[in-house]
Design a protein around this motif. Structure first.
Motif, PDB file in Angstrom:
ATOM      1  N   ASP A 475       0.832  -1.210   0.000  1.00 47.69           N
ATOM      2  CA  ASP A 475       0.000   0.000   0.000  1.00 47.69           C
ATOM      3  C   ASP A 475       0.860   1.251   0.000  1.00 47.69           C
ATOM      4  OD1 ASP A 475      -2.518  -1.123  -0.129  1.00 47.69           O
ATOM      5  OD2 ASP A 475      -2.698  -1.348   2.047  1.00 47.69           O
ATOM      6  N   ALA A 476       1.971   1.207   0.721  1.00 53.04           N
ATOM      7  CA  ALA A 476       2.864   2.361   0.773  1.00 53.04           C
ATOM      8  C   ALA A 476       3.461   2.656  -0.595  1.00 53.04           C
ATOM      9  CB  ALA A 476       3.977   2.112   1.793  1.00 53.04           C
ATOM     10  N   ALA A 477       3.737   1.609  -1.361  1.00 49.67           N
ATOM     11  CA  ALA A 477       4.321   1.796  -2.690  1.00 49.67           C
ATOM     12  C   ALA A 477       3.332   2.415  -3.664  1.00 49.67           C
ATOM     13  CB  ALA A 477       4.813   0.453  -3.238  1.00 49.67           C
ATOM     14  N   ALA A 478       2.022   2.323  -3.368  1.00 50.93           N
ATOM     15  CA  ALA A 478       1.015   2.862  -4.282  1.00 50.93           C
ATOM     16  C   ALA A 478       1.085   4.376  -4.383  1.00 50.93           C
ATOM     17  CB  ALA A 478      -0.388   2.446  -3.817  1.00 50.93           C
ATOM     18  N   HIS A 479       1.685   5.034  -3.436  1.00 48.78           N
ATOM     19  CA  HIS A 479       1.711   6.493  -3.425  1.00 48.78           C
ATOM     20  C   HIS A 479       2.929   7.060  -4.146  1.00 48.78           C
ATOM     21  CE1 HIS A 479      -1.635   6.339  -0.685  1.00 48.78           C
ATOM     22  NE2 HIS A 479      -0.948   5.569   0.137  1.00 48.78           N
ATOM     23  N   LEU A 480       3.766   6.188  -4.672  1.00 49.63           N
ATOM     24  CA  LEU A 480       4.961   6.665  -5.357  1.00 49.63           C
ATOM     25  C   LEU A 480       4.631   7.072  -6.787  1.00 49.63           C
ATOM     26  CD1 LEU A 480       7.390   4.000  -3.943  1.00 49.63           C
ATOM     27  CD2 LEU A 480       7.161   6.374  -3.227  1.00 49.63           C
ATOM     28  N   GLY A 481       5.567   7.764  -7.404  1.00 44.49           N
ATOM     29  CA  GLY A 481       5.312   8.395  -8.696  1.00 44.49           C
ATOM     30  C   GLY A 481       4.976   7.431  -9.810  1.00 44.49           C
ATOM     31  N   LYS A 482       4.094   7.841 -10.670  1.00 42.39           N
ATOM     32  CA  LYS A 482       3.700   7.066 -11.832  1.00 42.39           C
ATOM     33  C   LYS A 482       4.679   7.338 -12.971  1.00 42.39           C
ATOM     34  CE  LYS A 482      -0.411   6.085 -14.608  1.00 42.39           C
ATOM     35  NZ  LYS A 482      -1.800   6.482 -14.912  1.00 42.39           N
ATOM     36  N   PRO A 483       5.126   6.371 -13.757  1.00 44.99           N
ATOM     37  CA  PRO A 483       4.771   4.946 -13.684  1.00 44.99           C
ATOM     38  C   PRO A 483       5.762   4.150 -12.854  1.00 44.99           C
ATOM     39  CG  PRO A 483       5.903   5.369 -15.725  1.00 44.99           C
ATOM     40  CD  PRO A 483       5.897   6.670 -14.953  1.00 44.99           C
ATOM     41  N   LEU A 484       5.911   4.524 -11.599  1.00 41.10           N
ATOM     42  CA  LEU A 484       6.775   3.856 -10.642  1.00 41.10           C
ATOM     43  C   LEU A 484       8.257   4.069 -10.936  1.00 41.10           C
ATOM     44  CD1 LEU A 484       4.762   0.538 -10.360  1.00 41.10           C
ATOM     45  CD2 LEU A 484       4.783   2.393  -8.719  1.00 41.10           C
ATOM     46  N   GLU A 485       8.553   5.022 -11.785  1.00 36.44           N
ATOM     47  CA  GLU A 485       9.964   5.320 -12.036  1.00 36.44           C
ATOM     48  C   GLU A 485      10.595   5.983 -10.816  1.00 36.44           C
ATOM     49  OE1 GLU A 485       9.869   7.738 -15.472  1.00 36.44           O
ATOM     50  OE2 GLU A 485       9.506   6.101 -16.857  1.00 36.44           O
ATOM     51  N   GLY A 486       9.758   6.586  -9.988  1.00 41.26           N
ATOM     52  CA  GLY A 486      10.278   7.253  -8.807  1.00 41.26           C
ATOM     53  C   GLY A 486      10.357   6.368  -7.592  1.00 41.26           C
ATOM     54  N   LEU A 487      10.191   5.064  -7.757  1.00 40.84           N
ATOM     55  CA  LEU A 487      10.223   4.159  -6.627  1.00 40.84           C
ATOM     56  C   LEU A 487      11.611   4.184  -5.988  1.00 40.84           C
ATOM     57  CD1 LEU A 487       8.246   2.210  -5.297  1.00 40.84           C
ATOM     58  CD2 LEU A 487       9.221   0.391  -6.656  1.00 40.84           C
ATOM     59  N   ALA A 488      11.663   4.534  -4.715  1.00 44.80           N
ATOM     60  CA  ALA A 488      12.946   4.673  -4.032  1.00 44.80           C
ATOM     61  C   ALA A 488      13.551   3.307  -3.736  1.00 44.80           C
ATOM     62  CB  ALA A 488      12.759   5.451  -2.736  1.00 44.80           C
ATOM     63  N   GLY A 563      -4.140   4.346  -7.791  1.00 44.48           N
ATOM     64  CA  GLY A 563      -5.347   5.167  -7.834  1.00 44.48           C
ATOM     65  C   GLY A 563      -6.355   4.642  -8.838  1.00 44.48           C
ATOM     66  N   LYS A 564      -7.642   4.907  -8.579  1.00 46.46           N
ATOM     67  CA  LYS A 564      -8.754   4.482  -9.436  1.00 46.46           C
ATOM     68  C   LYS A 564      -8.873   2.948  -9.539  1.00 46.46           C
ATOM     69  CE  LYS A 564      -8.528   8.651 -12.316  1.00 46.46           C
ATOM     70  NZ  LYS A 564      -8.399   9.185 -13.701  1.00 46.46           N
ATOM     71  N   GLY A 565      -8.277   2.258  -8.586  1.00 46.13           N
ATOM     72  CA  GLY A 565      -8.427   0.809  -8.547  1.00 46.13           C
ATOM     73  C   GLY A 565      -7.512   0.030  -9.456  1.00 46.13           C
ATOM     74  N   ASP A 566      -6.624   0.721 -10.187  1.00 47.70           N
ATOM     75  CA  ASP A 566      -5.689   0.006 -11.051  1.00 47.70           C
ATOM     76  C   ASP A 566      -4.714  -0.807 -10.194  1.00 47.70           C
ATOM     77  OD1 ASP A 566      -6.846   1.142 -13.254  1.00 47.70           O
ATOM     78  OD2 ASP A 566      -5.446   2.822 -13.328  1.00 47.70           O
ATOM     79  N   VAL A 567      -4.434  -2.036 -10.624  1.00 44.42           N
ATOM     80  CA  VAL A 567      -3.508  -2.902  -9.891  1.00 44.42           C
ATOM     81  C   VAL A 567      -2.348  -3.276 -10.805  1.00 44.42           C
ATOM     82  CG1 VAL A 567      -3.216  -5.066  -8.630  1.00 44.42           C
ATOM     83  CG2 VAL A 567      -5.391  -3.834  -8.505  1.00 44.42           C
ATOM     84  N   VAL A 568      -1.143  -3.087 -10.294  1.00 50.34           N
ATOM     85  CA  VAL A 568       0.060  -3.511 -11.009  1.00 50.34           C
ATOM     86  C   VAL A 568       0.779  -4.533 -10.144  1.00 50.34           C
ATOM     87  CG1 VAL A 568       0.339  -1.318 -12.217  1.00 50.34           C
ATOM     88  CG2 VAL A 568       1.506  -1.680 -10.036  1.00 50.34           C
ATOM     89  N   VAL A 569       1.641  -5.310 -10.775  1.00 53.79           N
ATOM     90  CA  VAL A 569       2.478  -6.261 -10.040  1.00 53.79           C
ATOM     91  C   VAL A 569       3.923  -5.786 -10.152  1.00 53.79           C
ATOM     92  CG1 VAL A 569       3.180  -8.662  -9.754  1.00 53.79           C
ATOM     93  CG2 VAL A 569       0.878  -8.130 -10.576  1.00 53.79           C
TER      94      VAL A 569
END
Length: 661
Positions: A475-488, A563-569
């Motif tokens: 859940d914490a990872a869901a708030h990171l930048g789209k398209p997850l390129e900003g994942l720390a 956001g909007k219910g989209d789910v990624v793996v």
């Protein structure tokens, strides 16, 4: 494709398998139909049997049963079929094949009846097989039967290995060996810890540098990757090798990534030996690896690289070699330059390859002979990470012993079993289930309820349920930048570290002890309902089961709800991440539980190995239990009956490919 016995019978009549309508023909057809319906043989295999029988005049319908047994034996990984072997006689082999491929409890009586019917026809099947010997089916001096394709492969691999054995002109001096042997790691508190090579590891480095073929085996924690790093450092420094001269390969995409990641980690731990060594370590740490299929190019049997167009590399290294089958090893050996060094790494006690052959096991037997290898085979015996009772139990299992795992110290009961003591140093425990009679219907229902409660308890204790740590981090990872390129990096590390803190490993796919039931049970517990779509919330582990452009068979990731219910793996890639929308996933399954076979090459903090309650289940083996518990870095717990555990430990997989030097 699943089918009923009646559907299978109609299909066989359509294909004229077997061709006649005499009473004997119809009896054989009925058996073949049941084998087909239960998944022991395929339509294609029976059509091939028809073609083989059709080439030999006077061969009766019973020859189909013998050929079916040969196909089953091949599917079980044996390149040769020995009809005189105890477990191949009568209806045993064919019935056991049905049990391996059809785990439904309601199929047990049908399989038992099949065993009896095959046994009644088996002597006639052996007699009918005699005329089959020719250009497709062969029989050697030992009485072993081969399909010609595999008989030829056995001879070619044996010759290729024999031709490759030999020393090189490169011998490491004491100073050169010392220069690539020093490593400094960190303990759990971050303090420096000496991780320099031990005597066996140094011997392995010298063997790889001084021989055209080197086989290095060892269990978990014995430092095979550390040895590989030292081998490459020594070769780069002594022979002037460049990264382009070396091919790193593994049987699977997951194994190749772990190989390069582990190599990079070892390069960071190496003691600095000056500017030249810095350059070499930098080159090694940035090397890539490929699957063996990717290295050879094209598709089998029309590989891009072969004897006419060999690979350009001067050194080829193959990791996780226990997973390499006979035909793939033949193709690799044929594609090597004559002056190419070959280094094979693996654990000879693990499960052998899924497809036919046990190449690493055969090579360790052949090259381990004093007069055969001139130092080309080295076994690493000292484990620097895998210690404590976990190591003791693994060593005992390899010797066919169970004293340690059955001792009072290893036995865990009650609720405490999900968090047994002795985590530091490696623990191995046995959660024993009661033995039940097949006729005790009520008892078996209660046992299933008990198993479900135990599995849910394990999942909750390891943070896999609703509100557990895996879901919280996802859940914490869901708030990171789209398209997850900003994942720390820290977020990726914590999420995937949590994902690999535990795993449930099963032997079978179906039934109360199977991977499908465990995954469905824990998904329902996670979501609080039976979902129509499983991947709808964060924190659900997923395993890819088919290769794609960006994902490999065996990749394990975790869902993140955006956001909007989209789910990624999210899938780990070194210190980074790959994000794949659920709608674009290749074939996949839930991964709360995976089979022991799929776990090979991976490691987890705590492991639960679930044995089926069928004490004679043909999938139970010594190598399977060893492979399962050695996936654990901290603790392993075996869940099952004592009978099932005893049967597994006393049932080693024995494959003889017939390779000779």
């Amino acid at each position: 494709m699943k089918m009923t016995k009646e559907e299978a019978n109609r299909l066989l009549r359509l294909f004229e398998i077997p061709g006649g309508n005499a009473e004997a023909d119809m009896a054989v057809r009925d058996i073949l139909a049941r084998l087909l319906a239960l998944g022991a043989v395929s339509v294609g295999e029976l059509q091939t049997a028809r073609d083989i029988v059709g080439r030999k005049d006077g061969t009766g319908a019973h020859a189909y049963l013998f050929l079916a047994a040969m196909f089953v034996s091949l599917g079980d990984g044996n390149t040769a079929f020995d009809p005189d072997r105890e477990d191949n006689r009568g209806g045993g082999l064919l019935a056991d094949a049905c049990r391996r491929r059809e785990d439904r409890e309601d199929a047990k009586s049908a399989i038992k009846e099949l065993r009896k019917d095959v046994a009644a026809e088996w002597d006639e099947a052996v007699k009918a097989a005699a005329p089959l010997v020719g250009d497709i089916v062969r029989k050697d001096a030992r009485g072993f039967w081969y399909f010609d394709k595999y008989g030829v492969a056995v001879k070619e691999v044996g010759k290729a290995i024999h031709d490759r054995i030999g020393t090189t002109d490169d011998v490491l001096s004491d100073a050169e060996l010392a220069a690539v042997s020093a490593y400094i790691g960190r303990d759990k508190d971050g303090n420096p810890r000496d991780e320099s090579l031990d005597d066996d590891q140094r011997l392995a480095v010298c063997a790889a540098v001084g021989n055209r073929l080197a086989v290095v085996t060892g269990g978990p924690g014995t430092g095979k990757t550390t040895v590989l790093c030292s081998i490459l450092r020594a070769l780069f420094a002594k022979t002037g090798l460049k990264p382009a001269d070396v091919a790193l390969a593994a049987p699977t995409g997951r194994a190749r990534r772990r190989m390069v990641e582990a190599l990079a980690d070892q390069c960071e731990k190496a003691v600095d030996r000056g500017e030249g060594d810095q350059r070499v370590r930098s080159e090694i740490s940035t090397m890539s690896a490929s699957t063996i299929h990717g290295l050879l190019g094209g598709f089998p049997p029309n590989w891009a690289h072969n004897a006419e167009n060999p690979l350009p590399h001067r050194v080829v290294v193959v990791d996780e070699c226990s997973m390499v089958d006979l035909l793939l090893m033949r193709s690799l050996l044929a594609a090597l330059r004559k002056d190419c060094r070959l280094v094979l790494l693996g654990d000879r006690h693990q499960l052998p390859s899924v497809d036919a052959g046990a190449v690493l096991g055969d090579l360790t037997k052949l090259l381990g002979k004093d007069d055969a290898s001139s130092g080309a085979f080295v076994e690493l015996k000292t484990s620097h990470r895998f210690t404590g009772r976990l190591r003791t139990c693994a060593d005992e299992i390899n010797r066919g012993k169970s004293d340690a795992i059955l001792s009072d110290e290893s036995r865990v009961d009650g609720d405490a079993w999900v968090n047994p003591p002795g985590k530091t140093g490696g623990g191995c425990f046995f959660r024993r289930l009661a033995k039940l009679d097949e006729s005790d219907v009520k008892g078996r229902m209660q046992l299933r309820e008990t198993i479900d409660k135990l599995l849910i308890g394990w999942a909750k204790a390891h943070g896999l349920g609703k509100g557990g740590r895996l879901a919280v981090l996802a859940d914490a990872a869901a708030h990171l930048g789209k398209p997850l390129e900003g994942l720390a990096e820290a977020d990726v590390h914590d999420l995937f570290e949590e994902l690999d803190k535990s795993r449930i490993l099963t032997v079978v796919r179906k039934g109360s002890f199977g991977v499908e039931h465990v995954n469905d049970l824990l998904l329902k517990e996670r979501l609080g309902r039976n979902p129509s779509e499983p991947l709808v919330e964060s924190g659900i582990p997923v395993i890819v089961t088919k290769n794609s452009r960006t994902l490999d068979n065996g990749d394990v990731g975790v869902t993140v709800k955006r956001g909007k219910g989209d789910v990624v793996v999210l899938f780990p890639r070194g210190k980074g991440v790959v994000a794949c929308p659920v709608s674009q996933l290749p074939e996949h399954e839930l991964a709360y539980a995976i089979t022991v076979h799929k776990s090979q090459g991976s490691g987890y903090g705590d492991v639960l190995v679930v044995l089926p309650d069928d004490k004679d289940h043909p999938l139970l083996s010594r190598q399977l239990v060893y492979t399962g518990i050695t996936r654990a870095k901290e603790r392993a717990v075996i869940l099952g009956t004592k009978d099932a555990l005893d049967h597994a430990i006393n049932n080693p997989i024995e494959r003889d490919t017939g390779i000779v030097l």
